[in-house]
Design a protein around this motif. Structure first.
Motif, PDB file in Angstrom:
ATOM      1  N   LYS A 177     -26.528  -3.663  15.633  1.00  0.00           N
ATOM      2  CA  LYS A 177     -26.051  -5.031  15.856  1.00  0.00           C
ATOM      3  C   LYS A 177     -25.926  -5.745  14.516  1.00  0.00           C
ATOM      4  O   LYS A 177     -26.441  -5.284  13.495  1.00  0.00           O
ATOM      5  CB  LYS A 177     -27.007  -5.790  16.780  1.00  0.00           C
TER       6      LYS A 177
ATOM      7  N   PRO B 297     -31.118  -6.202  14.583  1.00  0.00           N
ATOM      8  CA  PRO B 297     -31.541  -4.953  15.237  1.00  0.00           C
ATOM      9  C   PRO B 297     -30.539  -3.836  14.961  1.00  0.00           C
ATOM     10  O   PRO B 297     -29.357  -4.090  14.701  1.00  0.00           O
ATOM     11  CB  PRO B 297     -31.563  -5.329  16.720  1.00  0.00           C
TER      12      PRO B 297
ATOM     13  N   ASP C 178     -35.452 -14.513  16.148  1.00  0.00           N
ATOM     14  CA  ASP C 178     -35.357 -14.807  17.577  1.00  0.00           C
ATOM     15  C   ASP C 178     -35.964 -13.675  18.407  1.00  0.00           C
ATOM     16  O   ASP C 178     -36.411 -12.653  17.875  1.00  0.00           O
ATOM     17  CB  ASP C 178     -33.912 -15.119  17.985  1.00  0.00           C
TER      18      ASP C 178
ATOM     19  N   SER D 163     -22.291  -6.671  18.489  1.00  0.00           N
ATOM     20  CA  SER D 163     -22.671  -5.261  18.480  1.00  0.00           C
ATOM     21  C   SER D 163     -21.945  -4.576  17.329  1.00  0.00           C
ATOM     22  O   SER D 163     -20.870  -5.004  16.908  1.00  0.00           O
ATOM     23  CB  SER D 163     -22.300  -4.594  19.804  1.00  0.00           C
TER      24      SER D 163
ATOM     25  N   GLU E  64     -34.674 -11.510  20.210  1.00  0.00           N
ATOM     26  CA  GLU E  64     -33.928 -10.255  20.217  1.00  0.00           C
ATOM     27  C   GLU E  64     -33.998  -9.520  18.885  1.00  0.00           C
ATOM     28  O   GLU E  64     -33.372  -8.465  18.725  1.00  0.00           O
ATOM     29  CB  GLU E  64     -32.479 -10.524  20.600  1.00  0.00           C
TER      30      GLU E  64
ATOM     31  N   ARG F  94     -23.728 -13.437  16.996  1.00  0.00           N
ATOM     32  CA  ARG F  94     -24.254 -12.081  17.063  1.00  0.00           C
ATOM     33  C   ARG F  94     -23.216 -11.135  17.667  1.00  0.00           C
ATOM     34  O   ARG F  94     -22.489 -11.510  18.590  1.00  0.00           O
ATOM     35  CB  ARG F  94     -25.535 -12.066  17.888  1.00  0.00           C
TER      36      ARG F  94
END
Length: 466
Positions: free
Chosen positions: A327, A324, A46, A290, A48, A288
């Motif tokens: 995350k 990422p 995606d 953090s 992100e 998703r």
């Protein structure tokens, strides 16, 4: 031979079959209904930077090497499983066996077996294998959520899916610690597993595994070309029909789900019983967050029938590059039936209910780390369901399709509980039978129907593509 061999489907099994046939000097044409290849071996990323797999996350270095893709793969350093039970998580399998009731039940089942002879059904097999406590609290709830059927209605053959015995699992777990690699444990039955067989992941996603195979086919692939009919004359495959055109063939290798085959075959009722075979539909919801380590390990099994998802996976624990930095991503597996309440539930509601389940298991503070849903995948054909009602027909189909020159490969095509490496090696082996068949009845070792000849489970007799 002037007539080609038709291969239906351009996933791992179909492309492997075509490449192996070509290696053996046999012409093959791959018919793919969609616009791209790969089947369930697909990934997407995606905006992100989160990566999502449609199929299996875990591939062995041995499979990557056989596919010619080892050079693009990263080594997976860790993989583990846990079971959430009674308000806390236990490692699998050894944390579970530390529970006195599970250990005592397992020992009783070994020392004083309740009955002789084959198990009557999956429930019987689980009670014999694990003891009553483990069967009732862990194994049966998970199998029923995964299959959508009561354990007593399932065949005892479901036991073929499960991992190695305790001693082999202990050895492989120890090898993983020593080598600091995610040593494969229960990911193949066709080939031996040991310290040198470990999980890897291809740079750029799962589909890249198939790029070398695809290049080797050199124009033998037809996209957006579904096969409408497999034509049979006097019990033998003679042609396929695609886009209204009839194409003579010497054999057909199908990767289609077996309950579809009776609708494709014209001129024979041999596959009629396959129409009753069932596959379990599944929904995969990605959330998703953090931070990392939302779950206690990469995969968590939840044998609680009141919960929405029976399996949670945090792939970045094993493969940090899938999210990422700072995350993570948690995937929820939800069993369902096409058209039921879960199947028709909106994506937002599914994400909300998955978040509720996660917070109930691991704490309300996770809501503050939630970054939103990462997409929902619905698949009407996921896992084969081994119902006792058609077990005799399933075993018969495993030996032969009943139509000369028709072969069925892949997880859906074999209607078998097999993962990617088993799909590859079993497909390679099956192409030996295809070669013998098209060589004719006078050829040495010729096979006269769509049967699968026996092969050694230690893999010693399996060939590997150049």
């Amino acid at each position: 031979m002037t007539k080609p061999i038709a291969v239906l489907g351009a996933g791992l099994a179909g492309l492997t079959a075509a490449a192996e046939l070509k290696r053996r000097g046999l012409p093959a044409v791959v018919f793919e209904a969609g616009r791209s290849v790969g089947g369930m071996a697909a990934s997407f990323k995606d905006a992100e930077g989160f990566s999502y797999d449609y199929g299996a996350h875990f591939i062995s270095n041995r499979l990557a090497r056989a596919l010619g893709a080892e050079g693009i793969c990263r080594t997976v350093r860790h993989y583990g499983e846990a079971v959430h039970l009674g308000g806390r998580s236990r490692s699998h399998p050894f944390g579970l066996m530390a529970e006195p009731r599970f250990l005592a039940g397992a020992l009783r089942s070994r020392i004083a077996p309740r009955a002789r002879g084959p198990a009557a059904n999956a429930e019987d097999w689980m009670r014999r294998s694990y003891g009553d406590a483990m069967a009732e609290e862990v194994a049966m709830p998970l199998v029923e959520a995964w299959s959508g059927a009561p354990a007593r209605d399932l065949s005892s053959s479901i036991g073929e899916k499960f991992a190695h015995g305790v001693l082999k699992s202990l050895y492989l777990s120890a090898a993983a610690k020593v080598t600091r690699r995610a040593v494969c444990n229960g990911y193949t039955r066709t080939m031996p597993e040991g310290a040198g067989v470990y999980h890897v992941y291809p740079e750029g996603g799962l589909a890249r595994l198939l790029e070398p195979t695809l290049r080797s086919l050199d124009g033998a692939l037809r996209l957006e070309s579904p096969v409408e009919r497999i034509l049979v004359d006097r019990g033998r495959v003679v042609a396929v029909r695609s886009a209204g055109a009839e194409i003579p063939v010497s054999a057909v290798v199908s990767t289609a789900p077996v309950h579809v085959l009776p609708r494709l075959v014209e001129g024979s009722d041999a596959l009629k019983p396959m129409a009753a075979f069932r596959y379990r539909p599944m929904i995969f919801v990605n959330l998703r967050f953090s931070g990392r380590a939302i779950l206690p390990d990469t995969m968590v099994w939840v044998p609680d029938r009141s919960q929405l998802s029976f399996r949670l996976t945090e792939a970045p624990i094993s493969m940090p590059w899938l999210a990422p930095e700072g995350k993570t991503l948690v995937t929820f597996d939800i069993g369902c039936e096409v058209g039921d309440e879960r199947w028709t539930m909106g994506d937002e509601e599914l994400a909300k209910r998955c978040l509720d389940q996660l917070c109930a298991l691991y704490g309300e503070e996770l809501r503050g780390r939630y970054l939103g849903a990462g997409g929902t995948i619905r698949t009407p054909i996921s896992y084969p369901v081994y119902l006792n009602a058609y077990e005799t027909e399933r075993k018969r189909f495993a030996l032969s399709t009943g139509v000369e020159g028709l072969y069925s490969v892949g997880r859906n095509g074999e209607f078998a509980h097999i993962l990617m490496e088993d799909v590859f090696w079993r497909t390679i082996r099956r192409m030996q039978d295809v070669e013998r068949y098209v060589a004719g009845p006078g050829a040495p070792g010729a096979v006269v129907d769509g049967s699968m000849s026996a092969f050694r489970l230690d893999g010693a007799s399996l060939s590997q593509p150049a």
